[in-house]
Design a protein around this motif. Sequence first.
Motif, PDB file in Angstrom:
ATOM      1  N   LEU A  43       0.847  -1.193   0.000  1.00 35.39           N
ATOM      2  CA  LEU A  43       0.000   0.000   0.000  1.00 35.39           C
ATOM      3  C   LEU A  43       0.882   1.243   0.000  1.00 35.39           C
ATOM      4  O   LEU A  43       1.733   1.414   0.871  1.00 35.39           O
ATOM      5  CB  LEU A  43      -0.902   0.004   1.237  1.00 35.39           C
ATOM      6  CG  LEU A  43      -1.740  -1.259   1.476  1.00 35.39           C
ATOM      7  CD1 LEU A  43      -2.555  -1.107   2.761  1.00 35.39           C
ATOM      8  CD2 LEU A  43      -2.646  -1.568   0.293  1.00 35.39           C
ATOM      9  N   VAL A 226      -6.686   2.729  -6.520  1.00 33.17           N
ATOM     10  CA  VAL A 226      -7.974   2.206  -6.061  1.00 33.17           C
ATOM     11  C   VAL A 226      -9.113   2.678  -6.957  1.00 33.17           C
ATOM     12  O   VAL A 226     -10.046   1.925  -7.242  1.00 33.17           O
ATOM     13  CB  VAL A 226      -8.230   2.650  -4.598  1.00 33.17           C
ATOM     14  CG1 VAL A 226      -9.668   2.367  -4.179  1.00 33.17           C
ATOM     15  CG2 VAL A 226      -7.254   1.952  -3.659  1.00 33.17           C
ATOM     16  N   ASP A 227      -9.033   3.930  -7.422  1.00 34.40           N
ATOM     17  CA  ASP A 227     -10.157   4.518  -8.161  1.00 34.40           C
ATOM     18  C   ASP A 227     -10.050   4.378  -9.672  1.00 34.40           C
ATOM     19  O   ASP A 227     -10.808   5.013 -10.399  1.00 34.40           O
ATOM     20  CB  ASP A 227     -10.306   5.996  -7.780  1.00 34.40           C
ATOM     21  CG  ASP A 227      -9.072   6.822  -8.140  1.00 34.40           C
ATOM     22  OD1 ASP A 227      -7.991   6.226  -8.311  1.00 34.40           O
ATOM     23  OD2 ASP A 227      -9.192   8.060  -8.247  1.00 34.40           O
ATOM     24  N   VAL A 242      -0.371  -0.175  -4.600  1.00 37.34           N
ATOM     25  CA  VAL A 242      -1.688   0.439  -4.775  1.00 37.34           C
ATOM     26  C   VAL A 242      -1.708   1.840  -4.174  1.00 37.34           C
ATOM     27  O   VAL A 242      -1.365   2.036  -3.005  1.00 37.34           O
ATOM     28  CB  VAL A 242      -2.796  -0.414  -4.123  1.00 37.34           C
ATOM     29  CG1 VAL A 242      -4.163   0.088  -4.582  1.00 37.34           C
ATOM     30  CG2 VAL A 242      -2.636  -1.889  -4.461  1.00 37.34           C
ATOM     31  N   ASN A 244      -3.899   5.217  -3.138  1.00 36.75           N
ATOM     32  CA  ASN A 244      -5.227   5.645  -2.711  1.00 36.75           C
ATOM     33  C   ASN A 244      -5.196   7.152  -2.543  1.00 36.75           C
ATOM     34  O   ASN A 244      -4.281   7.685  -1.907  1.00 36.75           O
ATOM     35  CB  ASN A 244      -5.582   4.967  -1.376  1.00 36.75           C
ATOM     36  CG  ASN A 244      -7.072   4.982  -1.088  1.00 36.75           C
ATOM     37  OD1 ASN A 244      -7.838   5.688  -1.735  1.00 36.75           O
ATOM     38  ND2 ASN A 244      -7.487   4.199  -0.105  1.00 36.75           N
ATOM     39  N   TRP A 248      -6.142   5.319   3.926  1.00 33.45           N
ATOM     40  CA  TRP A 248      -6.549   3.917   3.799  1.00 33.45           C
ATOM     41  C   TRP A 248      -7.509   3.511   4.918  1.00 33.45           C
ATOM     42  O   TRP A 248      -7.379   3.950   6.056  1.00 33.45           O
ATOM     43  CB  TRP A 248      -5.324   3.013   3.843  1.00 33.45           C
ATOM     44  CG  TRP A 248      -4.554   2.974   2.570  1.00 33.45           C
ATOM     45  CD1 TRP A 248      -3.423   3.677   2.260  1.00 33.45           C
ATOM     46  CD2 TRP A 248      -4.864   2.190   1.419  1.00 33.45           C
ATOM     47  NE1 TRP A 248      -3.000   3.381   0.990  1.00 33.45           N
ATOM     48  CE2 TRP A 248      -3.869   2.469   0.442  1.00 33.45           C
ATOM     49  CE3 TRP A 248      -5.872   1.278   1.106  1.00 33.45           C
ATOM     50  CZ2 TRP A 248      -3.856   1.870  -0.812  1.00 33.45           C
ATOM     51  CZ3 TRP A 248      -5.862   0.681  -0.157  1.00 33.45           C
ATOM     52  CH2 TRP A 248      -4.876   0.979  -1.095  1.00 33.45           C
ATOM     53  N   ASP A 252     -10.800  -0.687   2.213  1.00 36.20           N
ATOM     54  CA  ASP A 252     -10.075  -0.370   0.979  1.00 36.20           C
ATOM     55  C   ASP A 252      -9.003  -1.419   0.711  1.00 36.20           C
ATOM     56  O   ASP A 252      -8.830  -1.880  -0.423  1.00 36.20           O
ATOM     57  CB  ASP A 252      -9.412   1.006   1.082  1.00 36.20           C
ATOM     58  CG  ASP A 252     -10.398   2.150   0.967  1.00 36.20           C
ATOM     59  OD1 ASP A 252     -11.485   1.944   0.406  1.00 36.20           O
ATOM     60  OD2 ASP A 252     -10.075   3.251   1.451  1.00 36.20           O
ATOM     61  N   SER A 255     -10.480  -4.634  -0.452  1.00 33.34           N
ATOM     62  CA  SER A 255     -11.008  -4.548  -1.818  1.00 33.34           C
ATOM     63  C   SER A 255      -9.922  -4.748  -2.860  1.00 33.34           C
ATOM     64  O   SER A 255     -10.167  -5.263  -3.946  1.00 33.34           O
ATOM     65  CB  SER A 255     -11.687  -3.181  -2.034  1.00 33.34           C
ATOM     66  OG  SER A 255     -10.722  -2.123  -2.107  1.00 33.34           O
ATOM     67  N   VAL A 256      -8.685  -4.374  -2.513  1.00 32.24           N
ATOM     68  CA  VAL A 256      -7.551  -4.584  -3.423  1.00 32.24           C
ATOM     69  C   VAL A 256      -7.293  -6.069  -3.605  1.00 32.24           C
ATOM     70  O   VAL A 256      -7.104  -6.563  -4.728  1.00 32.24           O
ATOM     71  CB  VAL A 256      -6.285  -3.889  -2.870  1.00 32.24           C
ATOM     72  CG1 VAL A 256      -5.071  -4.278  -3.713  1.00 32.24           C
ATOM     73  CG2 VAL A 256      -6.461  -2.387  -2.866  1.00 32.24           C
ATOM     74  N   ARG A 259      -9.893  -7.545  -5.779  1.00 35.54           N
ATOM     75  CA  ARG A 259      -9.752  -7.091  -7.168  1.00 35.54           C
ATOM     76  C   ARG A 259      -8.664  -7.847  -7.911  1.00 35.54           C
ATOM     77  O   ARG A 259      -8.862  -8.274  -9.052  1.00 35.54           O
ATOM     78  CB  ARG A 259      -9.452  -5.598  -7.156  1.00 35.54           C
ATOM     79  CG  ARG A 259      -9.217  -4.952  -8.500  1.00 35.54           C
ATOM     80  CD  ARG A 259      -9.074  -3.465  -8.260  1.00 35.54           C
ATOM     81  NE  ARG A 259      -8.475  -2.786  -9.368  1.00 35.54           N
ATOM     82  CZ  ARG A 259      -8.102  -1.511  -9.342  1.00 35.54           C
ATOM     83  NH1 ARG A 259      -8.309  -0.796  -8.263  1.00 35.54           N
ATOM     84  NH2 ARG A 259      -7.555  -0.941 -10.396  1.00 35.54           N
TER      85      ARG A 259
END
Length: 262
Positions: A43, A226-227, A242, A244, A248, A252, A255-256, A259
């Motif tokens: 992250l 993320v978006d 990732v 953001n 965080w 969130d 969700s990574v 994904r």
Amino acid sequence: MNLRSKLALVIFIGLSLISVAACQSKRPSRNRLDENHFPRVILWAWERPEDLKSIDANRFAVAFLAQTLVLKGDDVVFDPRHQPLDVSPETKLIAVTRIESQKQTGQRATLSESQKQKLISLVLHTRELRNISGIQIDFDAASSEREFYRGLLRDLRAQLPDNLALSMTALASFCAGDRWLNDLPVDEAVPMIFRMGADDRTIKTLLVGGEDFREPICQRSYGIAVDEPLAIKFKPDRRIYVFNDRSWTPADAESVVERISQ
């Protein structure tokens, strides 16, 4: 076989050996992130308050903005991290140094040897922060700055402990065919496949179509946001960094994982 044929054969073998040696020299360097058993998901924690104590250190590492260094004339303007970062002692950390350069007349970076040494000193200082397992440089170097950047990475790697990972971010266009990344002394170049501007459609079409980045050093990780969802299948042997654009949350982070598992 006559003399001319023998000579031609010797030349052919010699050129073949040179070619093989050249190919071997361009193979990616060792990957200290693998050696140090970094989790797959890292992250990015940028300049905002971050409370990441609750994340699972076996599944997530954190690459946090430690400082921003601005090249201005022959000086290096130091701007440390201002926001709190809270993580568990078990979480592996990468200290990120963001480098920017002034392009204004009268303030344009000189890219001198003394300026390079100032940068190296400040980057090395981030090793003294708690629980650092790697260093990352984030510098969108212009064409005229690349030789300076190569020298910076080379000299920095020489002064880091052998087992400490050295990472760099890379514009996706660098990885898609711009050969200047060859032989850089880094463990990975993280292709940033978000906020790509004019290259967005080209790069995403390449990846969605199942193609890969041409540069071997870019074939170890992805940098995503993320978006900005990406309709690609992430290769399982690569790390995922990732970004953001807000602080965080555990949701969130989870969700990574969901994904990249699809």
